[in-house]
Every structure is written in structure tokens, then in C-alpha cells.
Design an enzyme around this catalytic site. Structure first.
Site, PDB file in Angstrom:
ATOM      1  N   ASP A 119       0.845  -1.185   0.000  1.00  0.00           N
ATOM      2  CA  ASP A 119       0.000   0.000   0.000  1.00  0.00           C
ATOM      3  C   ASP A 119       0.886   1.243   0.000  1.00  0.00           C
ATOM      4  O   ASP A 119       1.928   1.268   0.666  1.00  0.00           O
ATOM      5  CB  ASP A 119      -0.911  -0.001   1.236  1.00  0.00           C
ATOM      6  CG  ASP A 119      -2.107   0.914   1.027  1.00  0.00           C
ATOM      7  OD1 ASP A 119      -2.833   0.734   0.040  1.00  0.00           O
ATOM      8  OD2 ASP A 119      -2.298   1.840   1.845  1.00  0.00           O
ATOM      9  N   LYS A 143      13.048   6.081 -11.429  1.00  0.00           N
ATOM     10  CA  LYS A 143      12.016   5.685 -10.462  1.00  0.00           C
ATOM     11  C   LYS A 143      12.204   4.214 -10.061  1.00  0.00           C
ATOM     12  O   LYS A 143      12.115   3.861  -8.892  1.00  0.00           O
ATOM     13  CB  LYS A 143      10.602   5.894 -11.043  1.00  0.00           C
ATOM     14  CG  LYS A 143       9.534   5.516 -10.025  1.00  0.00           C
ATOM     15  CD  LYS A 143       8.117   5.473 -10.552  1.00  0.00           C
ATOM     16  CE  LYS A 143       7.158   5.075  -9.422  1.00  0.00           C
ATOM     17  NZ  LYS A 143       5.816   4.724  -9.845  1.00  0.00           N
TER      18      LYS A 143
HETATM   19  P1  IMP Z   1      -2.545   2.145  -3.577  1.00  0.00           P
HETATM   20  O1  IMP Z   1      -1.265   1.733  -2.928  1.00  0.00           O
HETATM   21  O2  IMP Z   1      -2.816   1.298  -4.781  1.00  0.00           O
HETATM   22  O3  IMP Z   1      -3.696   2.227  -2.606  1.00  0.00           O
HETATM   23  O4  IMP Z   1      -2.278   3.576  -4.163  1.00  0.00           O
HETATM   24  C1  IMP Z   1      -2.791   4.769  -3.644  1.00  0.00           C
HETATM   25  C2  IMP Z   1      -2.830   5.821  -4.719  1.00  0.00           C
HETATM   26  O5  IMP Z   1      -1.521   6.293  -4.945  1.00  0.00           O
HETATM   27  C3  IMP Z   1      -3.375   5.344  -6.069  1.00  0.00           C
HETATM   28  O6  IMP Z   1      -4.138   6.366  -6.643  1.00  0.00           O
HETATM   29  C4  IMP Z   1      -2.138   5.097  -6.880  1.00  0.00           C
HETATM   30  O7  IMP Z   1      -2.353   5.355  -8.253  1.00  0.00           O
HETATM   31  C5  IMP Z   1      -1.166   6.105  -6.288  1.00  0.00           C
HETATM   32  N1  IMP Z   1       0.185   5.541  -6.299  1.00  0.00           N
HETATM   33  C6  IMP Z   1       0.596   4.389  -5.719  1.00  0.00           C
HETATM   34  N2  IMP Z   1       1.893   4.189  -5.975  1.00  0.00           N
HETATM   35  C7  IMP Z   1       2.299   5.228  -6.727  1.00  0.00           C
HETATM   36  C8  IMP Z   1       3.536   5.562  -7.328  1.00  0.00           C
HETATM   37  O8  IMP Z   1       4.540   4.842  -7.246  1.00  0.00           O
HETATM   38  N3  IMP Z   1       3.567   6.713  -8.024  1.00  0.00           N
HETATM   39  C9  IMP Z   1       2.478   7.529  -8.157  1.00  0.00           C
HETATM   40  N4  IMP Z   1       1.302   7.259  -7.645  1.00  0.00           N
HETATM   41  C10 IMP Z   1       1.204   6.116  -6.933  1.00  0.00           C
END
Ligand code: IMP
Length: 194
Positions: free
Chosen positions: A68, A167
């Protein structure tokens, strides 16, 4: 070398690609599985990931990880943090830029925190990574996903969406997966070999 495969519960193929970029160096392959898990309400992504992996393990009864991520913007008191997915869906990058309109460059500090949670039924463990940086003034770049087009890592002038190769090496996720792989290859793989 025979790769050790481990299941990664996520709907996001970008995350799997980034994880495997790191896993490759350790002989570990992350295999995407599609199992939805409840994301509990908590400010810390580490707690969200831990609860998530416990849920997924209870369903599949096999070693598994979830990950997450949250984006924490200093000028917004850490918003959107663990609510980053919800906020991205609702207002997107343009909404974040609007919230920060008029905020000068030196006050646009932000960081990503990623937490990888592992469970094999006996051990539940989390591994974190943090990437410091700032929010750009406009969206730039077309690689990556999510907030990548508005996040500039500390020490650079380009957004993550403009520098995918960098990245892959330095991100919050790369660090969290490197920490996981270090531990997993020592603790779990060596125990299996002895
Ligand atoms: P989750 O970990 O999938 O819950 O991500 C939370 C939010 O952050 C989502 O909208 C993802 O698109 C964004 N997100 C997660 N990881 C990254 C990253 O590495 N770069 C940019 N956005 C991210």
C-alpha cells in the site's frame, strides 16, 4: 537460477513490474493475483497493508504479499496520505495541483511511503520505503501511473513520469521491495535450503 515465486495481491500491473525489477536481482518473482481486500481506515499505509495481507492470507492460505502506498503533502498536513487512492479517483492530479495553487516551490514538499506486508500464516511482517520530493507546478511526463506526473524526487527537476528508469531504482516501492527481498532471501529461502 530457479526463481522463487511469491504471490502479490494487487490490481495494479505497474506495481508488479516495479516489484519484479527489484525481485530479479534476488531471484524472486512476484506473481500478480487478483484478490480484493478491504482497505481499513488508518492514516498509516503500514497498518493498511498489514490488515490487507492478513485478509488475503485467510482466503488463499499461501504465502503472499500486499503493498500500500500513500502520498503525504506537507502543505496539506499530510493529505491525502492513506486516502491517496480515493483522492486520486475523485480529484486526480489536477485537483491536487488546484489545492496547491499559489503555494511556492519551497513549500511544496511531499513524500511517498510504500509498505509491503508479507504473511505465510506464521510470520506477518512489513517493509517500508520513503521517497522525499515535492509537488510540481504542472503535470509532466507520460510514463508510470497515479501521481507520478506531479511528483519530483528530491535532488531532481523532472517528475517520476519523465524518469521511469530512475524511479525503478530509487522509488519508495523499490526501497520497500529491496527491504523485503533482503529479508526474504535470508530468512525464508536460506531456511528452506538448510
Ligand atoms: P494504492 O497503494 O494502490 O492504494 O495507491 C494509492 C494511490 O496512490 C493510487 O491512486 C495510486 O495510483 C497512487 N500511487 C501508488 N503508488 C504510486 C507511485 O509509485 N507513483 C504515483 N502514484 C502512486
Amino acid at each position: 537460477m530457479n526463481k522463487k515465486k511469491i504471490k502479490f495481491a494487487t490490481s495494479n500491473p505497474h506495481k508488479v513490474k516495479e516489484a519484479n525489477f527489484i525481485g530479479e536481482k534476488y531471484g524472486i518473482e512476484f506473481i500478480q493475483i487478483h484478490i480484493e481486500y478491504p482497505e481499513i481506515r488508518h492514516e498509516d499505509v503500514e497498518v493498511v497493508a498489514k490488515k490487507g495481507v492478513e485478509y488475503v492470507f485467510s482466503k488463499i492460505k499461501e504465502a503472499v504479499i500486499v503493498e500500500d502506498t500513500g502520498l503525504y503533502i506537507e502543505a496539506l498536513n499530510g493529505f491525502p496520505g492513506a486516502y491517496s487512492a480515493f483522492v486520486f479517483r475523485k480529484i486526480g492530479n489536477s485537483g491536487i495541483l488546484k489545492l496547491l495553487s499559489g503555494v511556492p516551490k519551497n513549500e511544496r514538499r511531499a513524500f511517498f511511503k510504500s509498505s509491503v506486508a508479507f504473511s505465510d500464516g506464521k510470520i506477518v511482517k512489513t517493509f517500508n520505503g520513503v521517497l522525499q520530493g515535492r509537488i510540481a507546478e504542472e503535470e509532466r511526463g507520460c510514463e508510470g501511473f497515479g501521481y507520478d506526473p506531479i511528483f519530483i524526487p528530491l535532488g531532481y527537476e523532472k517528475t517520476l513520469a519523465e524518469i521511469p528508469a530512475l524511479k525503478a531504482e530509487i522509488s519508495h516501492r523499490a526501497q520497500a521491495f529491496r527491504n523485503f527481498c533482503e529479508w526474504f532471501s535470508k530468512a525464508v529461502l536460506s531456511a528452506q535450503q538448510s
